[in-house]
Write an enzyme that holds these catalytic residues in place. Structure first.
Site, mmCIF file in Angstrom:
data_model
loop_
_atom_site.group_PDB
_atom_site.id
_atom_site.type_symbol
_atom_site.label_atom_id
_atom_site.label_comp_id
_atom_site.label_asym_id
_atom_site.label_seq_id
_atom_site.Cartn_x
_atom_site.Cartn_y
_atom_site.Cartn_z
ATOM 1 C CB ALA A 63 -25.823 17.271 114.531
ATOM 2 N N GLY A 102 -26.937 19.083 109.631
ATOM 3 C CA GLY A 102 -26.295 20.284 110.160
ATOM 4 C C GLY A 102 -25.181 20.791 109.260
ATOM 5 C CD GLU A 105 -29.881 22.363 109.948
ATOM 6 O OE1 GLU A 105 -29.174 21.634 110.670
ATOM 7 O OE2 GLU A 105 -31.015 22.741 110.254
ATOM 8 C CD GLU A 125 -31.204 17.167 109.492
ATOM 9 O OE1 GLU A 125 -31.544 16.788 108.342
ATOM 10 O OE2 GLU A 125 -30.444 18.134 109.687
HETATM 11 N N1 3HC Z 1 -22.426 11.654 113.681
HETATM 12 C C1 3HC Z 1 -21.575 10.774 114.235
HETATM 13 N N2 3HC Z 1 -21.044 9.728 113.572
HETATM 14 C C2 3HC Z 1 -21.403 9.570 112.296
HETATM 15 C C3 3HC Z 1 -22.294 10.455 111.648
HETATM 16 C C4 3HC Z 1 -22.812 11.557 112.389
HETATM 17 N N3 3HC Z 1 -23.629 12.446 111.849
HETATM 18 N N4 3HC Z 1 -22.459 10.036 110.379
HETATM 19 C C5 3HC Z 1 -21.702 8.936 110.240
HETATM 20 N N5 3HC Z 1 -21.054 8.662 111.377
HETATM 21 C C6 3HC Z 1 -20.115 7.575 111.623
HETATM 22 C C7 3HC Z 1 -20.746 6.200 111.462
HETATM 23 O O1 3HC Z 1 -21.372 5.781 112.645
HETATM 24 C C8 3HC Z 1 -19.545 5.359 111.104
HETATM 25 O O2 3HC Z 1 -18.857 5.124 112.300
HETATM 26 P P1 3HC Z 1 -18.029 3.767 112.500
HETATM 27 O O3 3HC Z 1 -17.007 3.741 111.419
HETATM 28 O O4 3HC Z 1 -17.509 3.861 113.873
HETATM 29 O O5 3HC Z 1 -19.063 2.671 112.324
HETATM 30 C C9 3HC Z 1 -18.675 6.325 110.271
HETATM 31 O O6 3HC Z 1 -19.137 7.637 110.596
HETATM 32 C C10 3HC Z 1 -18.805 6.123 108.775
HETATM 33 O O7 3HC Z 1 -20.190 6.096 108.440
HETATM 34 P P2 3HC Z 1 -20.762 5.060 107.374
HETATM 35 O O8 3HC Z 1 -20.276 3.702 107.660
HETATM 36 O O9 3HC Z 1 -22.224 5.289 107.311
HETATM 37 O O10 3HC Z 1 -20.039 5.568 106.053
HETATM 38 P P3 3HC Z 1 -20.619 5.786 104.601
HETATM 39 O O11 3HC Z 1 -19.494 6.340 103.816
HETATM 40 O O12 3HC Z 1 -21.308 4.569 104.134
HETATM 41 O O13 3HC Z 1 -21.743 6.918 104.748
HETATM 42 C C11 3HC Z 1 -22.697 9.000 105.419
HETATM 43 C C12 3HC Z 1 -21.393 8.215 105.134
HETATM 44 C C13 3HC Z 1 -23.472 9.185 104.112
HETATM 45 C C14 3HC Z 1 -22.271 10.331 105.946
HETATM 46 C C15 3HC Z 1 -23.572 8.222 106.434
HETATM 47 O O14 3HC Z 1 -22.785 7.876 107.531
HETATM 48 C C16 3HC Z 1 -24.744 8.995 106.938
HETATM 49 O O15 3HC Z 1 -25.764 9.038 106.295
HETATM 50 N N6 3HC Z 1 -24.607 9.577 108.146
HETATM 51 C C17 3HC Z 1 -25.703 10.224 108.819
HETATM 52 C C18 3HC Z 1 -25.879 11.615 108.323
HETATM 53 C C19 3HC Z 1 -26.977 12.296 109.074
HETATM 54 O O16 3HC Z 1 -27.984 11.718 109.409
HETATM 55 N N7 3HC Z 1 -26.805 13.590 109.325
HETATM 56 C C20 3HC Z 1 -27.774 14.351 110.043
HETATM 57 C C21 3HC Z 1 -27.477 14.305 111.493
HETATM 58 S S1 3HC Z 1 -28.721 15.051 112.469
HETATM 59 C C22 3HC Z 1 -28.429 16.697 112.332
HETATM 60 O O17 3HC Z 1 -27.579 17.108 111.600
HETATM 61 C C23 3HC Z 1 -29.280 17.578 113.180
HETATM 62 C C24 3HC Z 1 -29.178 18.995 112.788
HETATM 63 O O18 3HC Z 1 -30.203 19.336 111.913
HETATM 64 C C25 3HC Z 1 -29.318 19.865 114.016
#
Ligand code: 3HC
Length: 697
Positions: A63, A102, A105, A125
């Site tokens: 998400a 997501g 998912e 998450e």
């Molecule tokens: N939403 C918005 N921005 C995100 C994001 C997300 N889910 N994931 C990463 N970004 C952004 C980061 O903030 C960063 O932004 P910036 O360049 O402006 O600083 C950019 O994307 C690149 O991220 P990283 O520097 O972390 O890049 P990496 O290549 O090192 O890692 C990644 C990539 C493995 C995808 C890591 O960013 C990560 O773990 N992201 C979070 C993933 C996550 O937690 N997903 C679950 C979200 S909650 C959800 O999905 C709820 C659902 O169940 C309803």
């Protein structure tokens, strides 16, 4: 036509491709585009199979976290996924990079899944204080059963494509580097074979098998230890259990309710702040993105002690040859033995293969001579805290190292500029403060000197990232950000015991707050002798440093864990602290000697004095420009000292408590306790007067 989701046709295959850099997060635009593209695919009479694929570096990584806390906009993610699941044409999700949260998912809402070998899948998450909220907790167990689903969702860890294939999460791994080719080939095969839709919601045999299992209670018991103080891991278990006790539709509803509870929790706020703070910290204020970065191909370490050895391991772990220099052969021998022991222990736990251990050991060389460092690109000095010795070392390094070598010091307190003054190249001198154990702790406090060049600053930040650490750039002052604040907390903790608290009471307040260990357990771990020697030297130099009860403990040879006695006592080979009546007596005698009549001290006072004093110091650090942003301080404390990430770090937490409340208490303690540490930071005063916030500075 959506700008971020395209629909095209390739023969009988309708291709839905997402292009929303950097990580194809499921923003409102992406969700809307996905629904529109699906409709096109459904209506396209030329196609019988659909393919979902992403452009850029990754499949959908979840998400869009930036939308959390804002007014939700339709279509919601569960609606999008349900629409994909209802499709009467089979859909293949083709995964490269990471399919997370997501994103995974949505892939589970598709009928078939293929991935590149390098792909990773996971539900992170929980690390954001959430549970998967778009069907993940109901669909994943249908594919993998209760245990694996609990493991993946409560840990948030990623799994490899191979593991995902073995578990039945994906159907095929493609060798080709191009995900479009792999995905298309698989979709064409399905099309040719007239393959039907295959909805995860209808796969129930694993649900039947695990229905009566007691694995949920077992997991809850496990989490009591592993996830102390955390909210969402337990909600993950509740949601997964619902997949086994409710119908699919009711399970989805239950998941949504639990997701909402997590969304509304303060832990979600803190963890998401921590997520973005870590990423922001890597962008140093005033440093252009285009600043050149020096290549680091070889590294030198001065000092074969615990710190030096731990730092060397970080470089060997990523294949960089490292030479440790020490003046004593015995120290080098011992240092190498410790490194080997650490690696062997990882191998025993299954973290490394025997070959990997040998490969890493081969990358670490030793020498008694500085000359061995003539062609390294980075040297990190890690000897004990003595300015004269450090200056001598830097002067030698200046002589032997090639031009352009970065000369870094691992000092935790000393003045970088003074160290740099021992060289002819102060622009190449910088602090790289690692935290013990240096091969484990994630933080590197990179300290800029007045003359440190931008190129060197950018390089040490890149080095931290390369060795899988979190780098934070800070300014030069006694103790920098972390130890300067810790010092104030330590002073207050000792004063609280002087006044009547027990060390264990102070420690319990801190661990109940969420720190992994209390102030005094930490002193025992680090060694009481370290501070004792520093104070002794200061007294020898004529400074007025009063003798406290910790000095008296040290004088009795109670140095902490290493002597099995410090503030606490320890059984041989154990790190579990026990209260020692001898220490209680020593403290009592000390109070008598000082004429202190002990008083009852509340846990609230302990909390305020130990943590508010840090916030006040943090505000001074910001005011002086030692930290550029409050988030830098938060990151230092989360990754260097175990400040609970779910509270977002000390400065973020302070804003939740209310800066006005903090200031009021600081003013109060300034009157009752006194001392420089309680003088309210001007910045705190200003922010409260103006209704401002640290994060808005
Ligand atoms: N939403 C918005 N921005 C995100 C994001 C997300 N889910 N994931 C990463 N970004 C952004 C980061 O903030 C960063 O932004 P910036 O360049 O402006 O600083 C950019 O994307 C690149 O991220 P990283 O520097 O972390 O890049 P990496 O290549 O090192 O890692 C990644 C990539 C493995 C995808 C890591 O960013 C990560 O773990 N992201 C979070 C993933 C996550 O937690 N997903 C679950 C979200 S909650 C959800 O999905 C709820 C659902 O169940 C309803």
């Amino acid at each position: 036509m959506s700008e971020v989701v395209a629909y095209t046709r390739q023969g009988s295959i309708g291709v839905i491709s997402v292009n929303y850099p950097p990580v194809n997060a499921l923003s409102h635009a992406v969700r809307t585009g996905l629904v529109a593209a699906l409709k096109q695919g459904q209506n396209d009479v030329e196609v019988d199979t659909l393919l979902l694929v992403c452009e850029g570096r990754t499949f959908i990584a979840g998400a869009d976290i930036r939308e959390f806390g804002k007014l939700p906009k339709d279509p919601s993610l569960p609606d999008v996924i349900n629409a994909y699941e209802k499709s009467d044409k089979p859909i293949v999700a083709a995964i490269h990079g990471t399919a997370l949260g997501g994103g995974l998912e949505l892939a589970l809402g598709c009928d078939y899944r293929v991935a590149l070998k390098s792909a990773k899948l996971g539900f992170p998450e929980v690390k954001l204080g959430l549970i998967p909220g778009a069907g993940g907790t109901q669909r994943l167990p249908r594919l993998v059963g209760a245990y694996k689903a609990l493991e993946m969702i409560t840990s948030g860890d990623f799994i490899s494509a191979e593991d995902a294939l073995a578990q039945g999460i994906i159907d095929f791994i493609g060798d080709d580097d191009a995900i479009h080719i792999t995905g298309l080939a698989y979709a064409q095969k399905l099309s040719k074979e007239n393959s039907p839709v295959r909805r995860v919601r209808d796969i129930n045999h694993k649900i039947e098998i695990d229905k009566e299992s007691d694995v949920f209670d077992q997991f809850r018991a496990k989490l009591e230890k592993k996830s102390r103080g955390l909210f969402s891991p337990f909600k993950c278990v509740d949601a997964i259990e619902a997949a086994f006790t409710l119908s699919f539709t009711d399970g989805l509803k239950r998941e949504r309710e639990l997701f909402k509870e997590c969304m509304e929790s303060f832990q979600r706020d803190g963890l998401i702040h921590s997520f973005f703070a870590e990423r922001e910290a890597s962008k140093v204020k005033g440093l252009s993105k285009n600043t050149p970065i020096r290549e680091i191909k070889r590294v030198g370490i001065i000092g074969a002690g615990t710190m030096g050895g731990g730092i060397a391991m970080n470089f060997a772990n990523i294949g960089i040859p490292t030479t440790i220099v020490d003046v004593q052969q015995e120290a080098l021998k011992h240092g190498i033995e410790v490194i080997r022991r650490n690696y062997d222990s990882s191998a025993k736990k299954g973290g490394l293969t025997v070959e990997q251990v040998e490969e890493r050991m081969r990358l670490i060389n030793t020498s008694l001579s500085y000359e061995a460092l003539y062609d390294v690109d980075l040297v990190i000095e890690a000897v004990f805290e003595n300015m004269a010795i450090k200056k001598e070392i830097f002067s030698k390094l200046d002589e032997v190292c090639k031009p352009g070598t970065i000369l870094a010091t691992n000092t935790s307190t000393l003045n970088i500029d003074e160290i740099a003054s021992a060289t002819q190249r102060p622009e190449d001198v910088v602090g790289m403060h690692f935290f013990s154990p240096a091969n484990v702790m994630k933080l590197v406090e990179n300290v800029r000197g007045t003359k440190t060049s931008d190129e060197v600053k950018a390089t040490v930040m890149a080095v931290a990232r390369k060795i899988n650490k979190v780098g934070v750039m800070v300014g030069n002052c006694y103790g920098f950000v972390g130890n300067r604040m810790l010092h104030q907390r330590g002073t207050e903790a000792i004063a609280l015991v002087n006044e009547g608290a027990t060390p264990q009471q102070v420690d319990k307040v801190l661990t109940d707050f969420g720190f992994p260990m209390g102030q005094f357990a930490m002193s025992d771990l680090a060694g009481i002798d370290v501070g004792y020697r520093i104070r002794k030297e200061r007294r020898n130099a004529g400074e007025m440093v009063p003798i406290g009860w910790l000095d008296k403990l040290a004088e009795q040879g109670r140095f902490g864990q290493k002597t099995q006695a410090g503030v606490y006592k320890y059984n041989a080979g154990s790190r579990v602290p026990f209260v020692d009546s001898e220490v209680e007596q020593l403290i009592e005698a000390f109070r008598k000697e000082q004429g202190i009549i002990p008083r009852e001290i509340t846990d609230q006072e302990i909390l305020e004095r130990c943590v508010y004093v840090m916030v006040n110091e943090g505000a001074k650090i910001l005011e002086e420009g030692i930290a550029d942003r409050s988030l830098d301080i938060d990151v230092v404390w989360i990754y260097g000292y175990g400040f609970p990430a779910y509270l977002g770090g000390p400065m973020f937490w302070a804003e939740q408590i209310g800066l006005n409340n903090i200031l009021e208490s600081v003013r109060g303690y300034s009157k009752t306790v006194g001392g420089k540490q309680w003088k309210p930071a001007q910045l705190l005063e200003n922010l409260v007067a103006e209704g401002g916030k640290f994060k808005e500075l």
